[in-house]
Design an enzyme around this catalytic site. Structure first.
Site, PDB file in Angstrom:
ATOM      1  CD  GLN C 194     -12.863  20.734  -3.952  1.00  0.00           C
ATOM      2  OE1 GLN C 194     -12.828  19.775  -3.170  1.00  0.00           O
ATOM      3  NE2 GLN C 194     -12.100  20.792  -5.047  1.00  0.00           N
ATOM      4  CB  ALA C 235      -7.672  18.039   3.363  1.00  0.00           C
ATOM      5  CG  HIS C 236     -10.334  17.868  -0.802  1.00  0.00           C
ATOM      6  ND1 HIS C 236     -10.385  18.381  -2.062  1.00  0.00           N
ATOM      7  CD2 HIS C 236      -9.032  17.694  -0.520  1.00  0.00           C
ATOM      8  CE1 HIS C 236      -9.161  18.507  -2.526  1.00  0.00           C
ATOM      9  NE2 HIS C 236      -8.332  18.091  -1.609  1.00  0.00           N
ATOM     10  CG  ASN C 237     -12.674  13.510  -1.406  1.00  0.00           C
ATOM     11  OD1 ASN C 237     -12.569  14.662  -1.811  1.00  0.00           O
ATOM     12  ND2 ASN C 237     -13.623  12.693  -1.844  1.00  0.00           N
ATOM     13  CB  SER C 255      -7.689  11.372  -0.883  1.00  0.00           C
ATOM     14  OG  SER C 255      -8.464  12.183  -1.742  1.00  0.00           O
TER      15      SER C 255
END
Lengths: 343, 343, 343
Positions: C194, C235-237, C255
């Protein structure tokens, strides 16, 4: 640090189409990528973006065709992981034990371990080779941390817990707090001492601010290769089988046992004292109150087979309509009955 | 440190059957116990394990019979708690204030309190007798921590909050962060200062990484004997009545009030500005959006009486079947109606 | 520090009725207020308390009438925020960098920033003007913290993340931990590095123990003016649009993108890779698995328009009753059919 498309394809054991001499300097998402960037497509939902991306090359699975420069690999997501190692250096660390870390008497720190400022290591703890303890990590007495493990900022491990090798624990995680055990709950709330431990096996990764309680007796056990996301609650005496995946905000109650390769979607809850078989998949926001056999896919609260749940979900929102239909039927039947009586 | 079965039975005020001279060295779960171990049965689900356990003796309730050596006690779970104190010594602590702790001007630390390395105590805070502040505990200005309380690793208490006596707070808990108060939400999000406090009364225990927000005005109040599990969210101005039990990942919204001896199952959510009576039980994953009278058992989201919820749950998964039944009925009724018309 | 009712009304740009010379010394809730206290009414649910409160004056909206001394303002909740600043001094801070803070080589600390004991600032990090880093804050390498931001106790910011100006981050928050990305989940769980960051824009506030993961590539992005409550998982993005409000224990998967002024109720979950439009409102405990257009109000799991959800909820608890009705209809129809056949 640039690599050509051809070099990258070879590194990944894949093939390329288009400009093999194009030089790649960085890796970016399809939307952000430009000249000199490699991108990737793993989720087919975004396939159309291949036409619009400005990336100089794209990692794709073998069946994808395009005029763009492509690197074909079996699994673009894994290829992404590998290629990132070419373009991103790992963090540098100072060496040894910071003068602002505290190591209690009788603790053993391997010579090549890194202890940042603000680290605390309790009496008789053992810290393995190449372990990195980020600033603020707290290690209780008699804890063992295996070789090559990384504990990020402010992680806490209570006394006597065991952490395996190559374990990654993210910031704010608490390992080994007391299980929630009180006799006569709601009345005198008599505390049951929690004298067991938490054992975390090799290759486990645990997300930020997750909590894993120590066992009442024996151990709470996270087996090899398990990956746990952020803000997950693992209660006392839970066992999580090898390679299982626990998504964020899941809660698993006391003494529940999971088999291998179980996948639990976010925000699901499992009651205590149940057994989940191997390779079970549990949908997000489910509530599991009974044993689940191996290889089942279940969803819902209460849980049911996933297909049944999909059909059920489709009807939930139509309940007002069903309600009207039933009322209408009741009227029709009443009318017909009175008609039939008259005849 | 060994004790005979007879000695343990006497210590617990119970009776024994079988070998009173058997020497007990440790306490273990039924599955793990072997020669020299005492085990216990409190959950009847595991009764059959008495036949297979290798334990030298088992703590059981009076009605349990077996050829194994048994110690009969009124409540085996409470007896377990007592007997564990015979075999497990409490953690040893260094004495006094670590040279790597920081005590701000005007703070008062009782002489027999323990401050580990990395502890911060703010101006004018008062730390009571025999209090233990584990490594990394942060105490804000003017906080009071009562006698015999234990704050584990990295606990934070914001300024002016009050912690009672014999309180146990597990690692990573945050007490006294700002309540979530914004005027014109979604538009200008104007912040309402949160100038109240959190008051935690005696004998409370709070699980790892739980958060308790300070009041806008006045206090958020956790009353005597309350036990809160991990990752629970308590919003501003909430009141939790004496001896209540809040299981992991519950969220209680602002200004909601709980009576005494309330028990809330894991992952439930309570809307703000409602009153929950005394001795209410709320099932796991419930959503409570209205007042609940004392002594009710409720479940579900929206909540309903627990018995009704059980019946409802049994039908949810049968909705596709119900849907078909209704369609069939509609056809039958239509046919009959046309038949009747013809006649 | 006392102010008269008249002075306060003028300060707020409002009007008063009753005793304009009454002296106000403090601000309290309607139940706790007494002689010398100002209180406020913003939630109409508590309107009757105006008759019983002992407060010397009450902040109310223009339409409220009473014999009590009232200060009429357009928005009593915003007026409360303003008046609190008259009666509550902000916390005092020591100046400069504590001798027990650690600043790594190449980090830049603005001269008027405050670093409490136990703070860690990594290599090449930049700390802006008037920033306050409370005890135990950990700042990774190359992080930038903008002017006037406040990071409370034990906040962690991983390397390279960007924090804007006037940001408030409460205790125990983790910014920039690894996103949860593993190829072949449940099988070999191959970790995807990441390498992206988290970017938090100006005027954001983040509640205690919330976690925000760094992006796989690119950035996880919390835009200007967003307010996030406690124990939220981002969460990520993920992208959260300007001025959005995320209530406690919400989880947003990877995302997913939120527009401006979105409001999400507590304990809701959003699946990954979806788009939520501007000014969407999502009810508490919802489960969102598809895109939602701008300006919708949705609730439930699966989500549906809020009005439909209200009608649906009203029927859920009546399912056992519906079930009986259907059985009854089936019997009636069967009887009628056999009657019709006979004829």
């Amino acid at each position: 640090m640039g690599k050509t498309v051809k070099e990258i394809a070879e590194f990944l054991g894949g093939t390329f189409s288009g400009d093999g001499d194009a030089v790649i300097e960085n890796v970016k998402g399809l939307d952000e990528a430009g000249q000199g960037d490699l991108s990737f497509l793993s989720n087919p939902k975004y396939r159309k973006k291949i036409d619009t991306t400005e990336a100089s090359a794209i990692l794709v699975s073998p069946e994808i065709k395009s005029d763009k420069t492509l690197i074909h690999v079996k699994d673009p997501y894994i290829a992404l992981a590998k290629v990132l190692s070419l373009f991103h250096d790992p963090e540098n660390h100072p060496s040894g034990i910071s003068g602002q870390a505290f190591v209690a008497e009788g603790a053993e720190i391997s010579e090549d371990a890194v202890l940042y400022p603000g680290v605390y290591v309790g009496p008789k703890a053992v810290i393995g080779k190449r372990v990195i303890l980020y600033p603020g990590v707290k290690i209780g007495p008699q804890v063992v941390v295996g070789d090559d493990s990384i504990l990020y900022y402010n992680v806490t491990v209570y006394g006597r817990c065991l952490i395996g090798k190559k374990v990654i624990i993210h910031a704010g995680v608490v390992v080994g707090s007391d299980g929630f055990g009180f006799a006569n709950p709601g009345r005198d709330n008599f505390k049951i001492p929690q004298v067991g431990i938490v054992q975390i096996d090799d290759d486990v990764e645990i997300g930020a601010n997750t909590t894993i309680d120590r066992a009442t007796l024996g151990k709470t056990w996270i087996q090899k290769g398990v990956k746990i996301d952020n803000l997950v609650q693992i209660a006392h005496n839970v066992v999580i089988g090898q390679n299982s995946i626990i998504v964020a905000q899941v809660g698993i109650s006391g003494s529940t046992t999971l088999g291998r390769s179980v996948i639990i979607g976010g925000q699901s809850g499992l009651i205590g004292h149940i057994n989940i078989g191997d390779a079970v998949m549990i949908g997000a926001q489910s509530g599991i109150s009974e044993d689940v056999d191996s290889n089942q896919i279940v969803s819902g609260s209460p849980h049911m087979p996933h297909r049944q749940w999909l059909r059920t979900q489709a009807i939930i929102g139509r309940l007002p309509e069903l309600y009207k239909k039933i009322s209408l039927l009741e009227n029709q039947v009443r009318e017909m009955e009175s008609k039939l009586k008259k005849e």
